[in-house]
Design a protein around this motif. Structure first.
Motif, PDB file in Angstrom:
ATOM      1  N   ARG A   1       0.835  -1.193   0.000  1.00  8.13           N
ATOM      2  CA  ARG A   1       0.000   0.000   0.000  1.00  8.13           C
ATOM      3  C   ARG A   1       0.870   1.244   0.000  1.00  8.13           C
ATOM      4  O   ARG A   1       1.926   1.267   0.642  1.00  8.13           O
ATOM      5  N   ILE A   2       0.447   2.280  -0.715  1.00  6.64           N
ATOM      6  CA  ILE A   2       1.164   3.548  -0.696  1.00  6.64           C
ATOM      7  C   ILE A   2       0.230   4.637  -0.174  1.00  6.64           C
ATOM      8  O   ILE A   2      -0.984   4.452  -0.089  1.00  6.64           O
ATOM      9  N   ALA A   3       0.813   5.784   0.190  1.00  6.65           N
ATOM     10  CA  ALA A   3       0.043   6.942   0.628  1.00  6.65           C
ATOM     11  C   ALA A   3       0.183   8.047  -0.412  1.00  6.65           C
ATOM     12  O   ALA A   3       1.248   8.224  -1.012  1.00  6.65           O
ATOM     13  N   ILE A   4      -0.911   8.781  -0.630  1.00  8.52           N
ATOM     14  CA  ILE A   4      -0.950   9.856  -1.620  1.00  8.52           C
ATOM     15  C   ILE A   4      -1.060  11.194  -0.908  1.00  8.52           C
ATOM     16  O   ILE A   4      -1.916  11.383  -0.040  1.00  8.52           O
ATOM     17  N   GLU A   5      -0.190  12.153  -1.297  1.00  9.50           N
ATOM     18  CA  GLU A   5      -0.159  13.465  -0.650  1.00  9.50           C
ATOM     19  C   GLU A   5      -1.087  14.464  -1.331  1.00  9.50           C
ATOM     20  O   GLU A   5      -1.092  14.590  -2.563  1.00  9.50           O
ATOM     21  N   ASN A   6      -1.848  15.196  -0.537  1.00  7.16           N
ATOM     22  CA  ASN A   6      -2.674  16.294  -1.058  1.00  7.16           C
ATOM     23  C   ASN A   6      -1.781  17.399  -1.615  1.00  7.16           C
ATOM     24  O   ASN A   6      -0.737  17.717  -1.047  1.00  7.16           O
ATOM     25  N   PRO A   7      -2.178  17.996  -2.738  1.00  8.28           N
ATOM     26  CA  PRO A   7      -1.315  19.000  -3.375  1.00  8.28           C
ATOM     27  C   PRO A   7      -1.434  20.382  -2.752  1.00  8.28           C
ATOM     28  O   PRO A   7      -2.358  20.679  -1.996  1.00  8.28           O
ATOM     29  N   THR A   8      -0.473  21.245  -3.103  1.00  8.48           N
ATOM     30  CA  THR A   8      -0.566  22.676  -2.834  1.00  8.48           C
ATOM     31  C   THR A   8      -1.161  23.349  -4.059  1.00  8.48           C
ATOM     32  O   THR A   8      -0.768  23.039  -5.187  1.00  8.48           O
ATOM     33  N   HIS A   9      -2.085  24.287  -3.851  1.00 10.28           N
ATOM     34  CA  HIS A   9      -2.730  24.973  -4.971  1.00 10.28           C
ATOM     35  C   HIS A   9      -2.338  26.449  -4.992  1.00 10.28           C
ATOM     36  O   HIS A   9      -2.324  27.115  -3.952  1.00 10.28           O
ATOM     37  N   TYR A  10      -2.049  26.939  -6.215  1.00 12.19           N
ATOM     38  CA  TYR A  10      -1.691  28.337  -6.402  1.00 12.19           C
ATOM     39  C   TYR A  10      -2.668  29.080  -7.307  1.00 12.19           C
ATOM     40  O   TYR A  10      -2.804  30.300  -7.210  1.00 12.19           O
TER      41      TYR A  10
ATOM     42  N   ARG B   1     -11.060   4.674  -1.341  1.00 19.01           N
ATOM     43  CA  ARG B   1     -12.069   3.608  -1.427  1.00 19.01           C
ATOM     44  C   ARG B   1     -11.796   2.670  -2.601  1.00 19.01           C
ATOM     45  O   ARG B   1     -11.878   1.443  -2.476  1.00 19.01           O
ATOM     46  N   GLN B   2     -11.447   3.237  -3.753  1.00 18.64           N
ATOM     47  CA  GLN B   2     -11.277   2.423  -4.952  1.00 18.64           C
ATOM     48  C   GLN B   2      -9.978   1.632  -4.968  1.00 18.64           C
ATOM     49  O   GLN B   2      -9.931   0.533  -5.534  1.00 18.64           O
ATOM     50  N   THR B   3      -8.929   2.177  -4.382  1.00 15.86           N
ATOM     51  CA  THR B   3      -7.600   1.574  -4.538  1.00 15.86           C
ATOM     52  C   THR B   3      -7.051   0.942  -3.269  1.00 15.86           C
ATOM     53  O   THR B   3      -6.109   0.148  -3.339  1.00 15.86           O
ATOM     54  N   GLY B   4      -7.606   1.302  -2.102  1.00 13.08           N
ATOM     55  CA  GLY B   4      -7.031   0.826  -0.850  1.00 13.08           C
ATOM     56  C   GLY B   4      -5.793   1.584  -0.430  1.00 13.08           C
ATOM     57  O   GLY B   4      -5.136   1.201   0.553  1.00 13.08           O
ATOM     58  N   CYS B   5      -5.434   2.669  -1.144  1.00  9.82           N
ATOM     59  CA  CYS B   5      -4.264   3.462  -0.751  1.00  9.82           C
ATOM     60  C   CYS B   5      -4.587   4.231   0.519  1.00  9.82           C
ATOM     61  O   CYS B   5      -5.724   4.270   0.988  1.00  9.82           O
ATOM     62  N   GLY B   6      -3.554   4.858   1.087  1.00 18.35           N
ATOM     63  CA  GLY B   6      -3.735   5.734   2.227  1.00 18.35           C
ATOM     64  C   GLY B   6      -3.470   7.167   1.826  1.00 18.35           C
ATOM     65  O   GLY B   6      -3.215   7.465   0.653  1.00 18.35           O
ATOM     66  N   LEU B   7      -3.520   8.067   2.805  1.00 14.05           N
ATOM     67  CA  LEU B   7      -3.267   9.483   2.567  1.00 14.05           C
ATOM     68  C   LEU B   7      -2.048   9.945   3.345  1.00 14.05           C
ATOM     69  O   LEU B   7      -1.819   9.506   4.472  1.00 14.05           O
ATOM     70  N   LEU B   8      -1.278  10.810   2.733  1.00  7.72           N
ATOM     71  CA  LEU B   8      -0.249  11.582   3.422  1.00  7.72           C
ATOM     72  C   LEU B   8      -0.796  13.003   3.471  1.00  7.72           C
ATOM     73  O   LEU B   8      -0.889  13.662   2.438  1.00  7.72           O
ATOM     74  N   LEU B   9      -1.183  13.450   4.647  1.00  4.67           N
ATOM     75  CA  LEU B   9      -1.785  14.777   4.763  1.00  4.67           C
ATOM     76  C   LEU B   9      -0.706  15.810   5.077  1.00  4.67           C
ATOM     77  O   LEU B   9      -0.119  15.791   6.161  1.00  4.67           O
TER      78      LEU B   9
END
Length: 278
Positions: A135-144, A163-171
């Motif tokens: 499993r990997i974690a996905i980071e939320n982006p910075t928006h400009y 939900r679809q992939t089972g990945c986690g989040l890096l917040l």
């Protein structure tokens, strides 16, 4: 080896020796794997020595998961080899794209959160997790800049990816603060809506104003101490989720290691306080 969750630091060559000797309770270090996809040499020797004493996290910047193409097999193979060698406690990537039809750009670029993008990114995450066997974690982006073609709210988009992939989040809490400032939404509301049970790691970092004083933008510089408002959002998050492994990111204007340890200690105190309260 230290137990997680605790507070960690970005691992930089400037303080390899200090990192090796660090005995701060709960400490760990994070690297960009692209800097260590090598067979040997002094850099890898230092990493393996530090890994023998501290947990390591891999935070990738090159898989380009939001691109209109699958991650490159050669890059996944090299990353898998490093994972096998280092056995990191976490592997993470950015929710962004940086490659297009053989052209590689030195940035993490935004995209419109459309249904097509959701399906494409979910497929790329699944392919990545299958290739890496974890499993990997996905980071939320910075928006400009505001993108007008969004079909999904960002929290809903992230939640559906989980939900679809089972990945986690890096917040990344600093990313939330900057995006809220730059686009004009409520950072605290964002923090309150993120699915806490999906968060595998948290990032904290410093930021600064855009060089163009007229833009009013804040930039994710990673070259200064964490701002008080970001600390406040972090405390708000941890009070809701409980302790989660937290990284202090510093990529420019690297201070003395003791200075970084002091900032790391602030995060550790917040984690410890919530652990006791629970």
């Amino acid at each position: 080896m230290n137990a997680l969750p605790g507070a960690g630091l970005s691992l930089k060559p400037q303080y390899y020796e200090a990192a090796l000797e660090c005995d701060a309770r709960g400490s760990w270090f994070e690297i960009h794997p692209e800097n260590y996809m090598i067979e040997g040499g002094p850099r890898m020797a230092w990493l393996e020595a530090i890994r023998a004493r501290h947990p390591i996290s891999l935070h990738g910047v090159s898989l380009s998961l939001a691109a209109d193409a699958a991650p490159e097999k050669r890059q996944l193979d090299r990353l898998h080899a490093l994972i096998d060698r280092i056995e990191p406690h976490l592997v993470s990537e950015h929710l962004a794209w940086s490659a297009w039809r053989g052209t590689y750009l030195p940035d993490l670029l935004p995209f419109a959160r459309t249904q097509a993008a959701l399906e494409r990114i979910a497929s790329n995450i699944v392919q990545t997790q299958d290739a890496l066997g974890r499993r990997i974690a996905i980071e939320n982006p910075t928006h400009y800049l505001r993108i007008e073609r969004h079909e999904w709210d960002e929290i809903d988009f992230l939640t559906e990816l989980v939900r679809q992939t089972g990945c986690g989040l890096l917040l990344d809490v600093n990313n939330v603060f900057l995006s809220a400032h730059n686009l004009g939404f409520d950072a605290a509301q964002y923090i309150d809506r993120v699915p806490g049970d999906a968060i595998m790691e948290i990032h904290l970092a410093g930021h600064g104003p855009d060089a163009d004083a007229g833009s009013g933008l804040l930039i994710d510089t990673h070259d200064c101490p964490i701002a008080p408002d970001v600390w406040a959002l972090y405390r708000r998050l941890i009070e809701r989720t409980g302790p989660i492994a937290t990284l202090i990111e510093r990529d420019g204007n690297i201070p003395a290691f003791d200075t970084l340890l002091s900032e790391r200690a602030q995060a550790q105190q917040i984690l410890d306080r919530e652990r006791v309260a629970a």
